[in-house]
Design an enzyme around this catalytic site. Structure first.
Site, short mmCIF file in Angstrom:
data_model
loop_
_atom_site.label_atom_id
_atom_site.label_comp_id
_atom_site.label_asym_id
_atom_site.label_seq_id
_atom_site.Cartn_x
_atom_site.Cartn_y
_atom_site.Cartn_z
CB SER A 171 -0.92 0.02 1.23
OG SER A 171 -0.14 0.11 2.42
CE1 TYR B 248 6.44 7.73 11.81
CE2 TYR B 248 7.00 10.07 11.71
CZ TYR B 248 6.70 8.87 11.07
OH TYR B 248 6.65 8.83 9.70
#
Length: 261
Positions: free
Chosen positions: A26, A158
């Site tokens: 994806s 992150y």
């Protein structure tokens, strides 16, 4: 007799080369796989989800090969490196994010983000770089983020994982460069992928991010594919240890206010 002339028409030609794309099911991974195939590469479309990997390979056609790979399993990564030991390039896009303030983070969430974004990247480098070196060279392309250099509240782990990936790639470039292996990372800005669906669902948040780039919009996954082809191809034979920023000017422009003069 003059010097040999470079055939620039072949700069991006990947014919005869096998490329492994991790996260090809994806988003940026899928578009990268399609773009690499369009330039002649034989693309191994690897993803944790078998159906998604197969769907991308089907889009490519004869030059696409699906593969199931869980990058959190180091034994599976080593097995893939042995199976695809002839890869000329490796692209890995798999990542996750948990948006929470530092005080609210759990260690389980910390481990989940770090394990996929950094530990799995380390496993891939450790498995594939020595084999590429033994083959005389290759190109490894990871995906960092603008968050490796600029942050906002809620992005601590992150951002740390993506900054860590930059230094990991630079070190790999130093260690494997003498053997002809190039290691670089691409740093996107905000991209319309499943990972950012939470933001897109909030019009104010979505609009604020669009306004932050010099181009006034988000990027599409296919706008990262050119950078991948470039780093996988002979157009970038002297590029290693680099961060290729594809962020619409986000990190260049201090754009919180547009002054009158």
């Amino acid at each position: 007799m003059g010097p040999l002339m470079t055939n620039y028409s072949e700069l991006f030609d990947l014919a005869g080369r096998r490329v492994l794309v991790v996260g090809a099911g994806s988003g940026i991974g899928r578009e990268s796989a399609l773009a690499l195939a369009a330039h002649g590469a034989k693309v191994v479309c690897a993803d944790r989800d078998a159906a998604s990997a197969a769907a991308t390979a089907d889009l490519i056609g004869a030059a696409g090969e699906p593969a199931v790979l869980d990058v959190l399993d180091p034994n599976a990564v080593q097995a893939a490196a042995e199976q695809y030991a002839d890869c000329a390039a490796l692209v890995f896009t798999a990542a996750t994010n948990v948006r929470k303030r530092i005080a609210d983070y759990t260690l389980e969430e910390f481990d989940r983000v770090m394990n996929l974004n950094l530990r799995a990247s380390f496993s891939l480098l450790q498995a594939f770089a020595p084999r590429m070196a033994a083959n005389g060279g290759g190109s490894i392309i990871g995906f960092s983020s603008i968050r490796a250099s600029v942050v906002e509240p809620g992005q601590s782990v992150y951002a740390a994982s993506k900054a860590g990936l930059v230094q990991l790639a630079r070190t790999a470039a130093a260690e494997f460069g003498p053997a002809g292996v190039r290691v670089n990372v691409i740093a996107p800005g905000v991209v319309e992928t499943p990972l950012t669906a939470q933001i897109k669902d909030n019009p104010d948040w979505y609009g604020a991010y669009a306004a932050k780039s010099a181009l006034g919009r988000w990027s599409r996954p296919e706008e990262l594919a050119g950078a991948v082809v470039y780093l996988a191809s002979d157009a970038s034979t002297f590029v290693t240890g680099s961060v290729l920023t594809v962020d619409g000017g986000w990190t260049a422009v201090d754009g919180r206010f547009d002054p009158p003069a």
